[in-house]
Write an enzyme that holds these catalytic residues in place. Sequence first.
Site, PDB file in Angstrom:
ATOM      1  CG  ASP A  17      -2.102   0.918   1.088  1.00 33.49           C
ATOM      2  OD1 ASP A  17      -2.358   1.394  -0.040  1.00 33.49           O
ATOM      3  OD2 ASP A  17      -2.766   1.185   2.101  1.00 33.49           O
ATOM      4  CG  ASN A  65      -7.827  -1.895  -5.184  1.00 36.88           C
ATOM      5  OD1 ASN A  65      -6.935  -2.709  -4.998  1.00 36.88           O
ATOM      6  ND2 ASN A  65      -8.089  -0.925  -4.305  1.00 36.88           N
TER       7      ASN A  65
END
Length: 236
Positions: A17, A65
């Site tokens: 991330d 996502n």
Amino acid sequence: MDYMDLKLPNHLGIIMDGNGRWATSRGLSRSEGHREGARNLKSLLSYIFDKGIFCVSLYAFSTENNKRDKKEVDYLMKLFMKLFKEEFSFLKDLDVKVVFSGRIHFLPSDVWSAASFLEEETKMCKSGILNICLNYGGQYEIVDMVKKISLDVMEGRIMASDITKEVVLENLYQNLPPLDFVIRTSGEKRTSNFMIYQAAYAEYYFPETYFPDFSEKEFDLAILEYNKRKRRFGGN
Ligand code: IPE
Ligand code: IPE
Ligand code: MG
């Protein structure tokens, strides 16, 4: 760092991330962050497998996502395709077998055919496993497992009363050992739906560094931290 006397996780998870923040903090586009993340990933994976870790699960793209801007999703799909087709051959040289977890067939066909190509290329490898979680959600993995087992029950291959933890595991996307250690970069302290069944007793580590900057040195620090943890699995 000398790894001689250190305990290693058998199965390591990495939630990669912070690519977007890495890029915007430099005035770059989010896509450039993903490109740098991919560059870092290649060298980091070589290092990790070289140190003797057997199984690595990578969170590359979540089902959630897909909510992102089309431009970013399209860039990521192209990047994955290029990595799987052209840049991940080093894994075969390291004797690492690549497998995928997720609803891959919902992705553009050229992405899943590149993924199948990599799986096929490395299927005989024995020294390590790289599980790439792509279009992956832990809740969907559980939903898909329930569907598979329900069908087996309906068609008489198993009795509902014979369902055990082992049967559940065999019906997840991949039958892998339990996660021992999960690293999430960028300072976010949540799992975001990553391997929620397999991580039941995993140790978590949340370094502040954005993924493109998560270096070998930072990885060494993560392993030192893992060595300080006392795992109890519910016992004394
Ligand atoms: C992780 O970086 C990569 C993917 C989710 C594909 P992000 O894109 O989430 O980066 P931040 O969290 O916005 O910085
Ligand atoms: C998790 O990161 C998914 C991957 C790293 C692929 P996100 O950036 O999507 O998670 P949230 O939205 O911060 O929870
Ligand atoms: Mg993020």
